[in-house]
Structure formats: C-alpha cells, structure tokens
Design a protein around this motif. Sequence first.
Motif, short mmCIF file in Angstrom:
data_model
loop_
_atom_site.label_atom_id
_atom_site.label_comp_id
_atom_site.label_asym_id
_atom_site.label_seq_id
_atom_site.Cartn_x
_atom_site.Cartn_y
_atom_site.Cartn_z
N HIS A 116 -8.80 -11.20 1.15
CA HIS A 116 -9.88 -10.21 1.19
C HIS A 116 -10.41 -10.06 2.62
O HIS A 116 -10.74 -8.95 3.04
CB HIS A 116 -11.02 -10.61 0.24
N LEU A 166 -4.58 -0.85 -2.38
CA LEU A 166 -4.48 -2.28 -2.69
C LEU A 166 -5.50 -2.63 -3.76
O LEU A 166 -6.69 -2.79 -3.48
CB LEU A 166 -4.73 -3.10 -1.41
N SER A 167 -5.04 -2.72 -4.98
CA SER A 167 -5.94 -3.05 -6.10
C SER A 167 -6.28 -4.54 -6.05
O SER A 167 -5.58 -5.34 -5.42
CB SER A 167 -5.25 -2.73 -7.42
N THR A 168 -7.32 -4.91 -6.76
CA THR A 168 -7.70 -6.32 -6.86
C THR A 168 -6.55 -7.12 -7.47
O THR A 168 -6.23 -8.22 -6.99
CB THR A 168 -8.97 -6.46 -7.72
N GLN A 206 0.83 -1.21 0.00
CA GLN A 206 0.00 0.00 0.00
C GLN A 206 0.86 1.26 0.00
O GLN A 206 0.56 2.22 -0.70
CB GLN A 206 -0.93 0.00 1.21
N LEU A 263 -3.89 -7.75 -4.87
CA LEU A 263 -4.28 -8.78 -3.89
C LEU A 263 -4.15 -10.18 -4.49
O LEU A 263 -3.72 -11.12 -3.82
CB LEU A 263 -5.71 -8.53 -3.40
N VAL A 321 -7.92 -7.82 4.48
CA VAL A 321 -7.95 -6.43 4.01
C VAL A 321 -9.23 -5.73 4.48
O VAL A 321 -9.20 -4.58 4.90
CB VAL A 321 -7.83 -6.38 2.47
N SER A 322 -10.34 -6.43 4.44
CA SER A 322 -11.59 -5.76 4.84
C SER A 322 -11.70 -5.64 6.36
O SER A 322 -12.43 -4.78 6.85
CB SER A 322 -12.81 -6.47 4.25
N ARG A 355 -6.55 0.51 2.11
CA ARG A 355 -7.39 1.21 1.14
C ARG A 355 -7.52 0.39 -0.13
O ARG A 355 -6.53 -0.07 -0.68
CB ARG A 355 -6.76 2.57 0.78
N ARG A 356 -8.75 0.25 -0.63
CA ARG A 356 -8.99 -0.50 -1.86
C ARG A 356 -9.11 0.40 -3.08
O ARG A 356 -9.20 -0.08 -4.19
CB ARG A 356 -10.26 -1.35 -1.73
N GLU A 357 -9.16 1.71 -2.83
CA GLU A 357 -9.29 2.66 -3.94
C GLU A 357 -8.13 3.63 -3.89
O GLU A 357 -7.62 3.92 -2.81
CB GLU A 357 -10.59 3.46 -3.81
#
Length: 144
Positions: free
Chosen positions: A57, A37-39, A31, A42, A60-61, A67-69
């Motif tokens: 996942h 963190l893009s798909t 990150q 991951l 990360v969640s 951050r995913r975006e």
Amino acid sequence: MNHEPKDKILSICADYGNQPDTLIEILHDVQVELGFLSTEALIQIADALNISRADIHGVVSFYDDFRREPTQGPTVKICRAEACQAVGGEDLAKHAKETAHTNIHDVYCLGNCALGPAVLIGDDLYGRVTPERLDALLKTKAAP
Ligand code: FES
C-alpha cells in the motif's frame, strides 16, 4: 473477484520470479492487465511476493501512476513507434498519461504511419493527433 484475474496476477508475479524488488514492474503489469489495482489484487501480489500489505500500500500510494479505482472511458492506444515518435508521439503519450482518466497503452505501430501521431480510441483510429485533439476526442467519447 473471479479466478481469471487471480491467475493472471499470479502469472505476472511468477514472470518476475516472485521477487519483491520487482514490485513496481509487477504493479505496472497488473494495472495494464486489469485497468486498476484493486484491494484483492494488492493482497494477492503481497502474498505472492511474501511482503506485507502495508508495504505494498505504501508503494502504490507513493506513485501517482497507480490507480486504485477503475477508470472511466475507452481504452486509448498510442503509437510509440518511430514514425509517430518523429512527429510528436512521445509528447502526446506523456500528455495522455498525465491527464487522461482512462486506460492508456503504448503500442508499436497502428498501421497509420503516414498520419502520425496515431491513436486508437476504442475501435476508432485517428491520425495527426495533438494533445489538444486527444483531449477533445476523449471529451466526445466520454459524452453520454
Ligand atoms: S509508426 Fe505509428 S502508426 Fe506506424
């Protein structure tokens, strides 16, 4: 995704010996390197560590820090070295990481020690930055 981020991700995983029990450290480092963190990132990490995509996942969640975006706004570097730490640098860094929607990095001395806490926003150096002042500076920087 071009090859450069993939190589960087694989290199970070290799630095940790591709060990699944270092997943959180790897996610943090990726990150910091990529900003989020893009798909694709991951999937590459899951493959490198030989863990399931569902497992990664889940981790990360679970943690708000990840951050995913991509973030908006400039990169912010906050000095965590001693002189700045002594005048509120730790509180400032904590505040920034909890509230700012931008990339926050720790650095160790920005050469502005007499005017701590010191912060670099993009290419601009600021001294005596309080949490309130940081918020105001970031608002200004985010303005179109
Ligand atoms: S210790 Fe913070 S700028 Fe030097």
